[in-house]
Design an enzyme around this catalytic site. Sequence first.
Site, PDB file in Angstrom:
ATOM      1  N   ASN A   1       0.813  -1.216   0.000  1.00 17.64           N
ATOM      2  CA  ASN A   1       0.000   0.000   0.000  1.00 17.64           C
ATOM      3  C   ASN A   1       0.844   1.262   0.000  1.00 17.64           C
ATOM      4  O   ASN A   1       0.652   2.161  -0.830  1.00 17.64           O
ATOM      5  CB  ASN A   1      -0.939   0.017   1.214  1.00 17.64           C
TER       6      ASN A   1
ATOM      7  N   SER B   1      -5.458   4.735  -6.068  1.00 18.91           N
ATOM      8  CA  SER B   1      -6.590   4.050  -5.454  1.00 18.91           C
ATOM      9  C   SER B   1      -7.035   2.963  -6.416  1.00 18.91           C
ATOM     10  O   SER B   1      -6.846   3.083  -7.635  1.00 18.91           O
ATOM     11  CB  SER B   1      -7.745   5.039  -5.211  1.00 18.91           C
ATOM     12  N   SER B   2      -7.641   1.909  -5.889  1.00 14.58           N
ATOM     13  CA  SER B   2      -8.236   0.903  -6.783  1.00 14.58           C
ATOM     14  C   SER B   2      -9.218   1.560  -7.741  1.00 14.58           C
ATOM     15  O   SER B   2      -9.381   1.130  -8.886  1.00 14.58           O
ATOM     16  CB  SER B   2      -8.969  -0.170  -5.971  1.00 14.58           C
TER      17      SER B   2
ATOM     18  N   THR C   1     -33.190 -11.294 -52.817  1.00 14.65           N
ATOM     19  CA  THR C   1     -33.747 -10.466 -51.756  1.00 14.65           C
ATOM     20  C   THR C   1     -34.890 -11.250 -51.129  1.00 14.65           C
ATOM     21  O   THR C   1     -35.651 -11.917 -51.842  1.00 14.65           O
ATOM     22  CB  THR C   1     -34.254  -9.116 -52.287  1.00 14.65           C
ATOM     23  N   HIS C   2     -35.019 -11.190 -49.813  1.00 13.30           N
ATOM     24  CA  HIS C   2     -36.015 -11.985 -49.084  1.00 13.30           C
ATOM     25  C   HIS C   2     -35.797 -13.487 -49.296  1.00 13.30           C
ATOM     26  O   HIS C   2     -36.740 -14.278 -49.187  1.00 13.30           O
ATOM     27  CB  HIS C   2     -37.452 -11.624 -49.510  1.00 13.30           C
TER      28      HIS C   2
ATOM     29  N   SER D   1     -19.213 -35.654 -40.471  1.00  8.56           N
ATOM     30  CA  SER D   1     -20.223 -36.479 -39.825  1.00  8.56           C
ATOM     31  C   SER D   1     -19.597 -37.774 -39.333  1.00  8.56           C
ATOM     32  O   SER D   1     -18.717 -38.344 -39.980  1.00  8.56           O
ATOM     33  CB  SER D   1     -21.358 -36.802 -40.801  1.00  8.56           C
TER      34      SER D   1
ATOM     35  N   LYS E   1     -19.285 -36.614 -45.942  1.00 13.51           N
ATOM     36  CA  LYS E   1     -19.922 -35.331 -45.684  1.00 13.51           C
ATOM     37  C   LYS E   1     -18.909 -34.349 -45.103  1.00 13.51           C
ATOM     38  O   LYS E   1     -18.124 -34.685 -44.234  1.00 13.51           O
ATOM     39  CB  LYS E   1     -21.085 -35.497 -44.699  1.00 13.51           C
TER      40      LYS E   1
ATOM     41  N   GLU F   1     -19.186 -21.609 -39.180  1.00 18.68           N
ATOM     42  CA  GLU F   1     -19.996 -21.936 -38.001  1.00 18.68           C
ATOM     43  C   GLU F   1     -19.312 -21.494 -36.708  1.00 18.68           C
ATOM     44  O   GLU F   1     -19.954 -20.971 -35.794  1.00 18.68           O
ATOM     45  CB  GLU F   1     -20.276 -23.439 -37.965  1.00 18.68           C
TER      46      GLU F   1
END
Length: 462
Positions: free
Chosen positions: A124, A132-133, A180-181, A311, A317, A324
Amino acid sequence: MEYRIERDTMGEVQVPKNALYAAQTQRAVENFPISGSTLERAHISALAQIKKAAALANAQLGVLEKEIANAIAKSADEVIGGTLDEHFPVDVYQTGSGTSSNMNINEVLATLATKHLGKTVHPNDHVNASQSSNDVFPTSVHLAVTSALINDLIPALDYLAKKLEVKAKSWAGVVKAGRTHLMDATPVTLGQEFGGYAAQIRYGIERIQSSIPRVAEVPLGGTAVGTGINTPKGFPQAVIKLLADQTRLPITEARDHFEAQGARDALVEASGALRVLAVSLTKINNDLRWMGSGPNAGLGELAIPDLQPGSSIMPGKVNPVVPEAVLMVCARVIGNDQTVAWAGASGNFELNVAIPVMGNALLESIRLLANSSKVLADKTIEGLEVNTDRARALAESSPAIVTPLNKVIGYEAAAKIAKHSVEKSITVREAVIDLGFVERGEITLEQLDAALDVLSMTKPPK
């Protein structure tokens, strides 16, 4: 395990014999057996850098004897080197000011400095002198975050953006169906899409850079409540200059010590920039997965590099494992941002009381984003291959390519052609002919072929 007895203002404590820390750290270890997660390596280093600068500043201002300050600085360099992390066992979930971790670094440096000097250095009175902390710990978070943003995340994002820009340039002429969509739209080039992805990352860098000047403002020198009690005149300026010089970071003194002490808004701002980046990466990686879906029953426009069997039951696969993984990083970063925002609102009067978890969340997000950006660049973007014929065939099969015919035969007639194309499973060109537009002279074959050139649809009119 063998123990020794240490003492603090509350009495005696058993401390592991070989630990460099002392009583207050041990109390924290016993009080907070919560997550098992300790401060990030970068955060421990930042605390040591602050203690080094503070010791040297205190020596300059006559608060510490030069030999004591030098012993503390030498000990801090050992901690910065990263070989003593086992001596920082305090859990992230501790007192909200970070007092336990501040005393942890104080005790470790006092022990090391005492050995170097051959006389007692107090945690200290010496290591924590003029501090100071409440100003040290938030400064350590800001310092560590500033360093991680500048030295780790921004270079990683620039690396990723360059890889995307290479693909954008090489695929400038590869036409594909626009969507789109999730429905067929007029064509674009794959280069245009990847140029858009690169721009998202570049904008992400800009957002991060814009937050750095405020993140780099630190409360050091404000001590307990922002008033600077127990500091010598000129201490904030001296210690912050030393800190900036030794870290080569754009660290500056807080323009208002009371804002800097009571609020952590700059950290919330920086976290928001990371959240936007996570949103951008989510969009990019989902697009990659869609375009790489298949190989036979998906879009199949891109071939994502095969990295490992996909897999345990389906032979042959393979999966888009890196996109991901990056998506999971993005989920974590967005969750961390919620933590930072909530913690940022946890200030009362002169102190925020959730600083450790803010630092941990931000540094984890930066580390995950930096690492995953480099992995994405190297293990996915660089090795991507395009199925040019498949991409063009899908573009030409889209009923939306009827759009340029609006100018020749009108919107309603063009809509009739699009619906006839889908209903009969024929191309738009075949639908125009089948419905008699050429025979009636409403459009010539030359006009039709020019209007249905899918690559020309991707270019703005000159």
